[in-house]
Design a protein around this motif. Structure first.
Motif, short mmCIF file in Angstrom:
data_model
loop_
_atom_site.label_atom_id
_atom_site.label_comp_id
_atom_site.label_asym_id
_atom_site.label_seq_id
_atom_site.Cartn_x
_atom_site.Cartn_y
_atom_site.Cartn_z
N CYS A 119 -40.95 -23.40 2.61
CA CYS A 119 -41.44 -22.34 1.74
C CYS A 119 -40.30 -21.89 0.83
O CYS A 119 -39.19 -21.65 1.30
N PHE A 120 -40.58 -21.76 -0.46
CA PHE A 120 -39.59 -21.31 -1.43
C PHE A 120 -40.02 -19.94 -1.96
O PHE A 120 -41.11 -19.80 -2.52
N PHE A 121 -39.14 -18.94 -1.79
CA PHE A 121 -39.40 -17.57 -2.25
C PHE A 121 -38.60 -17.31 -3.53
O PHE A 121 -37.62 -17.99 -3.83
N VAL A 122 -39.02 -16.29 -4.26
CA VAL A 122 -38.35 -15.91 -5.50
C VAL A 122 -37.12 -15.06 -5.16
O VAL A 122 -37.23 -14.06 -4.44
N PHE A 123 -35.95 -15.44 -5.70
CA PHE A 123 -34.72 -14.72 -5.39
C PHE A 123 -34.80 -13.27 -5.89
O PHE A 123 -34.33 -12.35 -5.22
N SER A 126 -43.38 -7.88 -9.72
CA SER A 126 -44.66 -8.59 -9.75
C SER A 126 -45.10 -8.97 -8.35
O SER A 126 -44.39 -8.79 -7.36
N SER A 127 -46.30 -9.53 -8.25
CA SER A 127 -46.85 -9.95 -6.97
C SER A 127 -45.99 -11.06 -6.38
O SER A 127 -45.59 -11.99 -7.11
N PRO A 128 -45.65 -11.01 -5.08
CA PRO A 128 -44.81 -12.05 -4.46
C PRO A 128 -45.39 -13.44 -4.66
O PRO A 128 -46.56 -13.69 -4.36
N ALA A 129 -44.56 -14.33 -5.19
CA ALA A 129 -44.97 -15.71 -5.44
C ALA A 129 -44.30 -16.63 -4.43
O ALA A 129 -43.26 -16.32 -3.85
N THR A 186 -47.43 -8.12 3.62
CA THR A 186 -47.02 -8.64 2.31
C THR A 186 -47.62 -10.02 2.13
O THR A 186 -47.34 -10.94 2.90
N TRP A 187 -48.44 -10.15 1.10
CA TRP A 187 -49.11 -11.42 0.83
C TRP A 187 -48.34 -12.20 -0.24
O TRP A 187 -47.94 -11.64 -1.26
N TYR A 188 -48.13 -13.48 0.01
CA TYR A 188 -47.46 -14.37 -0.94
C TYR A 188 -48.49 -15.34 -1.49
O TYR A 188 -49.17 -16.05 -0.74
N THR A 189 -48.59 -15.39 -2.80
CA THR A 189 -49.54 -16.29 -3.45
C THR A 189 -48.85 -17.61 -3.81
O THR A 189 -47.79 -17.62 -4.45
N VAL A 190 -49.45 -18.69 -3.37
CA VAL A 190 -48.90 -20.02 -3.67
C VAL A 190 -49.16 -20.33 -5.14
O VAL A 190 -50.30 -20.41 -5.58
N VAL A 191 -48.06 -20.51 -5.89
CA VAL A 191 -48.19 -20.79 -7.32
C VAL A 191 -47.88 -22.26 -7.63
O VAL A 191 -48.16 -22.72 -8.75
N PHE A 207 -41.35 -21.42 -10.67
CA PHE A 207 -41.14 -19.99 -10.89
C PHE A 207 -40.79 -19.73 -12.34
O PHE A 207 -40.08 -20.51 -12.98
N GLU A 208 -41.28 -18.61 -12.84
CA GLU A 208 -41.06 -18.23 -14.24
C GLU A 208 -40.55 -16.81 -14.32
O GLU A 208 -40.40 -16.12 -13.30
N ASP A 209 -40.27 -16.35 -15.56
CA ASP A 209 -39.76 -14.99 -15.75
C ASP A 209 -40.72 -13.93 -15.23
O ASP A 209 -40.29 -12.85 -14.82
N ARG A 210 -42.00 -14.23 -15.25
CA ARG A 210 -42.98 -13.24 -14.79
C ARG A 210 -42.92 -13.00 -13.29
O ARG A 210 -43.45 -12.02 -12.79
N ASP A 211 -42.27 -13.92 -12.55
CA ASP A 211 -42.12 -13.73 -11.10
C ASP A 211 -40.88 -12.88 -10.86
O ASP A 211 -39.83 -13.35 -10.42
N SER A 212 -41.00 -11.61 -11.15
CA SER A 212 -39.88 -10.68 -11.07
C SER A 212 -40.03 -9.78 -9.85
O SER A 212 -40.99 -9.90 -9.08
N SER A 213 -39.09 -8.87 -9.72
CA SER A 213 -39.10 -7.97 -8.56
C SER A 213 -40.31 -7.04 -8.57
O SER A 213 -40.73 -6.57 -7.52
#
Length: 433
Positions: free
Chosen positions: A246-250, A178-181, A220-225, A170-176
């Protein structure tokens, strides 16, 4: 119970006939000797079974210690706070608190990486839920997968040095906004996409209803990054049918439980007071709880296995001591009873080695009988230990050979002392007995 047996024998012993008739005393002595041999045989069989159990559990524990948990626990401090709904009712409120807490933690001296999560590895609190891959339809009779669900912030994987198989963390671009990662582990990736890369694939949470596989504009679609290698979340030994994680972005799915994972350059315990003060400055009503080093959590997860090894080894040691003392007593008593016979044999030309072999033959016979009697007990032990062993079979030949050798060496070494004493018996003294 074993101590009562000779007492009961003495109560039944009639002394007058023994004194009058040598033949009856011999018969009575033979019965007593058989009873003693039987008791020592049972002791040896029990010691053999317990030593095998201790050896198997110790070998299994050693195999468990060699398991790679998938993360590096050294110099990691973990702690948690619970955000009350009355103060943090909205996801935005929880997101803001987590960011402020992370900024404060990262500013502490000695902190290299800080992250938050809702699930600390080996922390004892976990959650799971059904996750489906786009286009996947289970075969008839196949249950839907409910992998572990973990929510983490940026830096979580880097702090624990978790190995990345493909893709990215996960990076800074995976924010609230952005598209769910989503990051998944290797087990889940191979379950859904065994012959292709999982990076770029999409997954979703079922909405319920008659058809859980139905998707629409509200899905809600989650893209595997990224795909990580196996991580032991619940314990070093996990079931073979583990479904994955599965790990989601906090930032995208903030939780009311905020747990800190902080990697330090020095002693993590030195950060506890600073972290507590930093959080108190943000919200003095939130107590910092569940403060533990990750190494302590790893050690605590092995408490059951460590206790089993300790107790079984303790009882096996006691059983070995009793069996050794019992066999020693049998041989020593045999030497006393056969003193006259030994003296006659020496007078007739028997050598010391022949006398030694004569006495030790009795000990070896009882030992072999005890080992043979322990085999049925060993088969019972196999069923009892099958579910508690890891990486070792219930009849591991290394353990069987090693335990047999140890038991034989200890008991026969003890028996050699009265046998050596028998070789020093002088005929003139023996014939006066």
């Amino acid at each position: 119970i074993l101590g009562l047996i000779p007492i009961l024998h003495l109560r039944r012993l009639a002394t007058a006939p023994v004194l009058r008739e040598e033949g009856r005393s011999v018969t009575s002595g033979r019965a007593a000797r058989l009873a003693r041999r039987a008791l020592v045989t049972v002791q040896i069989a029990t010691a053999f079974m317990l030593l095998i159990g201790a050896g198997l559990l110790f070998t299994s524990f050693r195999e468990i210690l060699a398991i790679d948990p998938g993360f590096e626990p050294e110099q990691i401090l973990t702690a948690s706070v619970m955000l009350p709904d009355s103060t943090y009712p909205e996801p935005h409120d929880r997101r803001v608190f987590a960011q402020r807490a992370l900024d404060a933690a990262r500013a502490l001296p000695g902190v290299e990486i800080a992250a938050v999560t809702d699930t600390i590895p080996l922390g004892g609190s976990y959650s799971d839920g059904v996750m489906l891959a786009e286009g996947h339809r289970p075969v008839p009779g196949e249950a839907m997968l409910s992998p572990d669900r973990v929510t983490v912030s940026r830096g979580f994987f880097e702090a624990l040095e978790i190995q990345l198989g493909e893709g990215r963390f996960f990076e800074d671009r995976d924010s609230s906004g952005s598209s769910p990662a989503l990051i998944i582990d290797r087990a889940l990736a191979e379950r859904f996409w065994p012959d292709q890369s999982a990076v770029g694939q999409r997954m979703f949470k079922p909405q319920g209803g008659d058809d859980p596989f139905r998707t629409d504009e509200h899905t809600t679609w989650y893209t595997v990054v990224g795909v990580i290698e196996k991580v032991s979340l619940r314990g070093l030994v996990e079931p073979n049918d583990r479904l994955g994680t599965c790990f989601f972005v906090f930032d995208q799915e903030p939780k009311d439980e905020v747990s800190f994972v902080i990697k330090t350059a020095g002693n993590p315990e030195l950060l506890i007071d600073g972290l507590r003060d930093s959080l108190a400055a943000i919200d003095p009503e939130l107590p910092l709880a569940n403060i533990r080093l990750l190494t302590d959590r790893l050690s605590g997860s092995l408490l059951t296995q460590r206790g089993s090894v300790f107790l079984t080894t303790l009882f096996a040691g006691i059983a070995l001591l009793l069996a050794t003392v019992g066999l020693y007593g049998i041989v020593a008593y045999l030497v006393t009873q056969r003193t006259r016979e030994i003296g006659i044999r020496v007078s007739l030309g028997s050598t010391r080695s022949q006398i030694f072999k004569l006495i030790m033959k009795e000990a070896v016979g009882i030992l072999l009988l005890g080992l043979a009697a322990g085999i049925p007990l060993l088969l019972l032990l196999r069923e009892a230990l099958a579910s508690q062993l890891y990486g070792v079979g219930p009849l591991d030949p290394r353990v069987l050979v090693g335990v047999s050798a140890v038991l034989s060496f200890v008991t026969l070494a003890a028996c050699s002392m009265p046998a050596l004493r028998a070789t020093r018996i002088h005929p003139s003294v023996a014939l006066k007995v």
